[in-house]
Design a protein around this motif. Structure first.
Motif, PDB file in Angstrom:
ATOM      1  N   SER B 125       2.037   7.651   6.689  1.00  0.00           N
ATOM      2  CA  SER B 125       1.923   8.054   5.554  1.00  0.00           C
ATOM      3  C   SER B 125       3.911   8.158   5.939  1.00  0.00           C
ATOM      4  O   SER B 125       4.164   8.045   4.939  1.00  0.00           O
ATOM      5  CB  SER B 125       1.877   9.944   6.129  1.00  0.00           C
ATOM      6  OG  SER B 125       0.783  10.545   5.795  1.00  0.00           O
ATOM      7  N   GLU B 126       4.579   8.077   6.782  1.00  0.00           N
ATOM      8  CA  GLU B 126       5.663   8.243   6.494  1.00  0.00           C
ATOM      9  C   GLU B 126       5.806   6.819   6.387  1.00  0.00           C
ATOM     10  O   GLU B 126       6.634   6.796   5.268  1.00  0.00           O
ATOM     11  CB  GLU B 126       6.626   8.186   8.159  1.00  0.00           C
ATOM     12  CG  GLU B 126       6.282   9.411   8.601  1.00  0.00           C
ATOM     13  CD  GLU B 126       7.079   9.006  10.450  1.00  0.00           C
ATOM     14  OE1 GLU B 126       7.245   8.642  10.613  1.00  0.00           O
ATOM     15  OE2 GLU B 126       6.563  10.185  10.676  1.00  0.00           O
ATOM     16  N   TRP B 127       5.592   5.168   6.565  1.00  0.00           N
ATOM     17  CA  TRP B 127       5.427   4.378   6.079  1.00  0.00           C
ATOM     18  C   TRP B 127       4.913   4.214   5.127  1.00  0.00           C
ATOM     19  O   TRP B 127       5.740   3.756   3.902  1.00  0.00           O
ATOM     20  CB  TRP B 127       5.079   3.032   7.010  1.00  0.00           C
ATOM     21  CG  TRP B 127       5.325   2.769   7.961  1.00  0.00           C
ATOM     22  CD1 TRP B 127       5.453   2.762   9.332  1.00  0.00           C
ATOM     23  CD2 TRP B 127       7.359   1.658   8.356  1.00  0.00           C
ATOM     24  NE1 TRP B 127       6.375   2.310  10.501  1.00  0.00           N
ATOM     25  CE2 TRP B 127       7.072   1.474   9.294  1.00  0.00           C
ATOM     26  CE3 TRP B 127       7.499   1.278   6.946  1.00  0.00           C
ATOM     27  CZ2 TRP B 127       8.269   1.121   9.861  1.00  0.00           C
ATOM     28  CZ3 TRP B 127       9.025   0.299   7.653  1.00  0.00           C
ATOM     29  CH2 TRP B 127       9.617   0.657   8.695  1.00  0.00           C
ATOM     30  N   GLU B 132       8.655   4.146  -1.027  1.00  0.00           N
ATOM     31  CA  GLU B 132       7.975   4.857  -2.593  1.00  0.00           C
ATOM     32  C   GLU B 132       6.884   4.572  -2.463  1.00  0.00           C
ATOM     33  O   GLU B 132       6.089   4.594  -4.128  1.00  0.00           O
ATOM     34  CB  GLU B 132       8.719   4.281  -3.195  1.00  0.00           C
ATOM     35  CG  GLU B 132      10.532   3.800  -2.801  1.00  0.00           C
ATOM     36  CD  GLU B 132      11.469   3.424  -2.905  1.00  0.00           C
ATOM     37  OE1 GLU B 132      11.060   2.500  -4.075  1.00  0.00           O
ATOM     38  OE2 GLU B 132      12.642   3.358  -3.118  1.00  0.00           O
ATOM     39  N   VAL B 133       5.285   5.006  -1.820  1.00  0.00           N
ATOM     40  CA  VAL B 133       4.026   4.972  -2.307  1.00  0.00           C
ATOM     41  C   VAL B 133       3.578   6.435  -1.595  1.00  0.00           C
ATOM     42  O   VAL B 133       2.226   5.830  -1.535  1.00  0.00           O
ATOM     43  CB  VAL B 133       3.216   3.413  -2.315  1.00  0.00           C
ATOM     44  CG1 VAL B 133       3.354   2.511  -3.291  1.00  0.00           C
ATOM     45  CG2 VAL B 133       3.419   3.149  -0.840  1.00  0.00           C
ATOM     46  N   GLY B 134       3.761   7.296  -0.773  1.00  0.00           N
ATOM     47  CA  GLY B 134       3.303   8.221  -0.307  1.00  0.00           C
ATOM     48  C   GLY B 134       2.506   9.243  -1.432  1.00  0.00           C
ATOM     49  O   GLY B 134       1.625   9.464  -0.903  1.00  0.00           O
ATOM     50  N   GLU B 135       2.775   8.841  -1.963  1.00  0.00           N
ATOM     51  CA  GLU B 135       2.076  10.050  -3.279  1.00  0.00           C
ATOM     52  C   GLU B 135       0.568   9.177  -3.230  1.00  0.00           C
ATOM     53  O   GLU B 135      -0.798   9.791  -4.364  1.00  0.00           O
ATOM     54  CB  GLU B 135       2.274  10.522  -4.708  1.00  0.00           C
ATOM     55  CG  GLU B 135       2.032   8.563  -5.283  1.00  0.00           C
ATOM     56  CD  GLU B 135       3.297   7.579  -5.284  1.00  0.00           C
ATOM     57  OE1 GLU B 135       4.362   7.846  -4.130  1.00  0.00           O
ATOM     58  OE2 GLU B 135       3.549   6.861  -6.079  1.00  0.00           O
ATOM     59  N   LEU B 136       0.459   8.296  -3.432  1.00  0.00           N
ATOM     60  CA  LEU B 136      -0.235   7.226  -3.336  1.00  0.00           C
ATOM     61  C   LEU B 136      -1.687   7.098  -2.078  1.00  0.00           C
ATOM     62  O   LEU B 136      -2.742   7.302  -2.036  1.00  0.00           O
ATOM     63  CB  LEU B 136      -0.465   5.573  -3.534  1.00  0.00           C
ATOM     64  CG  LEU B 136       0.521   5.689  -4.713  1.00  0.00           C
ATOM     65  CD1 LEU B 136       0.323   3.630  -4.252  1.00  0.00           C
ATOM     66  CD2 LEU B 136      -0.254   5.718  -6.079  1.00  0.00           C
ATOM     67  N   ALA B 137      -1.216   8.135  -1.220  1.00  0.00           N
ATOM     68  CA  ALA B 137      -2.116   8.216   0.525  1.00  0.00           C
ATOM     69  C   ALA B 137      -3.643   8.396   0.593  1.00  0.00           C
ATOM     70  O   ALA B 137      -4.469   8.134   1.125  1.00  0.00           O
ATOM     71  CB  ALA B 137      -1.049   9.384   1.198  1.00  0.00           C
ATOM     72  N   GLY B 138      -4.080   8.928  -0.589  1.00  0.00           N
ATOM     73  CA  GLY B 138      -5.134   9.554  -1.048  1.00  0.00           C
ATOM     74  C   GLY B 138      -6.188   8.832  -1.240  1.00  0.00           C
ATOM     75  O   GLY B 138      -7.303   9.157  -1.902  1.00  0.00           O
ATOM     76  N   GLU B 143      -8.165   2.228  -6.948  1.00  0.00           N
ATOM     77  CA  GLU B 143      -7.123   2.928  -7.919  1.00  0.00           C
ATOM     78  C   GLU B 143      -6.218   2.733  -8.356  1.00  0.00           C
ATOM     79  O   GLU B 143      -4.766   3.381  -8.764  1.00  0.00           O
ATOM     80  CB  GLU B 143      -7.431   4.133  -7.392  1.00  0.00           C
ATOM     81  CG  GLU B 143      -9.061   5.047  -6.853  1.00  0.00           C
ATOM     82  CD  GLU B 143      -8.757   6.154  -6.751  1.00  0.00           C
ATOM     83  OE1 GLU B 143      -9.650   6.954  -7.313  1.00  0.00           O
ATOM     84  OE2 GLU B 143      -9.011   5.957  -5.090  1.00  0.00           O
ATOM     85  N   ILE B 144      -5.300   1.640  -7.943  1.00  0.00           N
ATOM     86  CA  ILE B 144      -4.289   1.607  -7.223  1.00  0.00           C
ATOM     87  C   ILE B 144      -3.659   0.708  -8.506  1.00  0.00           C
ATOM     88  O   ILE B 144      -4.406  -0.502  -8.016  1.00  0.00           O
ATOM     89  CB  ILE B 144      -3.299   2.105  -6.372  1.00  0.00           C
ATOM     90  CG1 ILE B 144      -3.486   1.212  -5.215  1.00  0.00           C
ATOM     91  CG2 ILE B 144      -3.557   3.173  -5.767  1.00  0.00           C
ATOM     92  CD1 ILE B 144      -2.653   0.378  -4.297  1.00  0.00           C
ATOM     93  N   SER B 145      -2.450   0.116  -8.609  1.00  0.00           N
ATOM     94  CA  SER B 145      -1.636  -1.082  -9.292  1.00  0.00           C
ATOM     95  C   SER B 145      -1.198  -1.913  -8.562  1.00  0.00           C
ATOM     96  O   SER B 145      -1.355  -2.070  -7.060  1.00  0.00           O
ATOM     97  CB  SER B 145      -0.229  -0.892 -10.353  1.00  0.00           C
ATOM     98  OG  SER B 145      -0.009  -0.792  -9.683  1.00  0.00           O
ATOM     99  N   GLY B 146      -1.714  -3.861  -8.787  1.00  0.00           N
ATOM    100  CA  GLY B 146      -1.492  -4.658  -7.639  1.00  0.00           C
ATOM    101  C   GLY B 146       0.373  -4.578  -7.266  1.00  0.00           C
ATOM    102  O   GLY B 146       0.024  -4.417  -5.812  1.00  0.00           O
ATOM    103  N   GLY B 147       1.163  -3.926  -7.972  1.00  0.00           N
ATOM    104  CA  GLY B 147       2.184  -3.859  -7.604  1.00  0.00           C
ATOM    105  C   GLY B 147       2.445  -2.614  -5.897  1.00  0.00           C
ATOM    106  O   GLY B 147       3.397  -2.835  -4.834  1.00  0.00           O
ATOM    107  N   GLN B 148       1.724  -1.813  -6.291  1.00  0.00           N
ATOM    108  CA  GLN B 148       1.253  -0.767  -5.657  1.00  0.00           C
ATOM    109  C   GLN B 148       0.940  -1.065  -4.161  1.00  0.00           C
ATOM    110  O   GLN B 148       0.914  -0.374  -3.267  1.00  0.00           O
ATOM    111  CB  GLN B 148       0.933   1.041  -5.798  1.00  0.00           C
ATOM    112  CG  GLN B 148       1.701   1.291  -7.563  1.00  0.00           C
ATOM    113  CD  GLN B 148       0.703   2.339  -7.829  1.00  0.00           C
ATOM    114  OE1 GLN B 148      -0.642   2.129  -8.304  1.00  0.00           O
ATOM    115  NE2 GLN B 148       1.268   3.428  -8.426  1.00  0.00           N
ATOM    116  N   GLY B 149      -0.239  -2.079  -4.703  1.00  0.00           N
ATOM    117  CA  GLY B 149      -0.685  -2.220  -3.276  1.00  0.00           C
ATOM    118  C   GLY B 149      -0.237  -3.120  -2.476  1.00  0.00           C
ATOM    119  O   GLY B 149      -0.625  -3.465  -0.848  1.00  0.00           O
TER     120      GLY B 149
END
Lengths: 174, 228
Positions: B125-127, B132-138, B143-149
């Motif tokens: 979670s810290e990493w 800058e993707v802490g909100e995607l933890a769950g 369900e997420i974009s390529g950049g987020q992935g």
């Protein structure tokens, strides 16, 4: 860059003194090349002469540098025409690097070495600009990106030329 | 650069796939905290070089020294342990496990090393937050974009505190903005943790995030710092 049009554009939001204009210009566009006061005042004198600005007021006790300038209707039209006119794309056909590569081949020097040296120099500048982007604001990032995309295009040309050196050497030798 | 300064050093690497030589005497060296871009045309051998350095592929001849130990002389089990413990990997397509959530994906290398779930997920979670993707933890990768992935993948590469990060075209599937964000976060995190980054890329704007560039052509490498 047309300093006259840029200063005119800055005046559209309201009248300013020459000093304010210089500060606004330097803050927005003059990251690497701030304006000299002399440039501001000579440009304003020219715009005044052509009726594109007018003197909106003079600070009491001030000399000519305390004049406040306002854009005229003719000035607004001039800015609008300038913005609407596309910039002429740079054709990039005068290429010193190409000349150097051909001369290296003609004179039996290492064209591949020349291309590698240039590649290193380009990447060195790209690293500097990337580092500046890291710490810069959005304006810095956009200005650096413009330079980075052009340098990238140069590098692609260097790679393509390196891959075609044998062909070019054969053609040059004819 | 003296040998003792190098965290990793490859000497005279040869590797062929059938009759085709992929590496033909390639050399490579990297120091702690350094980001080195490996560039070259398609098929030049740059990915094979990365795979040899990372101990994924064993070269036909030559040596890969990592902190004085020769990877080419290690058993498969030893090299696997090294990869899990000291190396991190980022690939072009994040290669996240689709069934796991992002935090579980990032925690996975820690879990494989025996870290308890709670601690592993706390560090993951810290990493994620740092990338800058802490909100995607769950969320799951689908369900997420390529950049987020890709930022989740970078978090997964960094979570074990690796000494070397191998990044193979990490921005290859991203648009310019997302690619730059991934590179900034990856190189910032590597610098902060003194990790070395071996960055294979064909994009010069990505290579500009490196400290130094090595070009691979026809299986031979050239350190561009020593050019001219």
């Amino acid at each position: 860059m047309s300093i006259g049009h840029t200063l005119l554009g800055l005046l559209e939001s309201g009248p300013r003194h020459g000093y304010d204009l210089k500060r606004a210009f330097d803050g927005k566009f003059g990251h690497d090349r701030p304006l000299h006061y002399g440039q501001v005042y000579s440009t304003m004198a020219r715009l005044l002469k052509h009726g594109l600005v007018e003197v909106d007021g003079i600070e009491p006790g001030g000399g000519p540098e305390r004049k406040r300038y306002a854009i005229t209707e003719a000035g607004i039209t001039d800015v609008e025409k300038w913005l609407a006119q596309p910039e002429k794309p740079e054709p990039y056909l005068q290429n010193t690097l190409y000349t150097k590569v051909v001369l290296a081949l003609l004179t039996g020097r290492s064209a591949a070495g020349l291309l590698d040296t240039q590649r290193s120099e380009h990447l060195r500048l790209m690293r500097e600009l990337t580092e500046r982007k890291r710490h810069g604001d959005l304006a810095d990032q956009l200005v650096c990106d413009h330079a980075l995309f052009h340098l990238e295009a140069d590098l692609r040309w260097l790679e393509l030329t390196a891959a075609r050196l044998d062909l070019l050497a054969a053609e040059v030798a004819e | 650069m003296s040998t003792t300064d190098n965290l990793m050093e490859a000497v005279d690497l040869h590797k062929a796939y059938g009759p085709t030589p992929a590496l033909d005497g390639a050399e490579f060296a990297i120091r702690a905290g350094e980001v080195v871009a490996v560039m070259g045309p398609s098929g030049s051998g740059k990915s094979t070089l990365l795979h040899c350095l990372a101990g994924i592929v064993r070269p036909d001849s030559g040596s890969v020294l990592y902190r004085g130990r020769d990877l080419t002389a290690m058993s498969d089990a030893e090299r696997s342990a090294l990869r899990r413990g000291e190396f991190g990997f980022v690939f072009q397509f994040g290669q996240l496990v689709p069934e796991l959530t992002c935090v579980e994906n990032v925690a996975l290398p820690l879990r494989l090393n025996g870290t308890r779930r709670k601690e592993a997920e706390a560090r993951a979670s810290e990493w994620l937050a740092r990338l800058e993707v802490g909100e995607l933890a769950g969320k799951r990768p689908g369900e997420i974009s390529g950049g987020q992935g890709q930022r989740v993948a970078v978090a997964r590469a960094l979570v074990t505190g690796p000494r070397v990060i191998f990044a193979d075209e990490p921005t290859g599937a991203l648009d310019s903005l997302n690619g730059e964000r991934v590179m900034r976060l990856l190189t910032d995190a590597a610098r902060d943790t003194d990790a070395a980054v071996v960055l294979v890329t064909h994009e010069t704007r990505v290579a500009a995030y490196s400290d130094r560039e090595v070009v691979v052509r026809d299986g031979k490498s050239r350190d561009m710092e020593r050019v001219a």
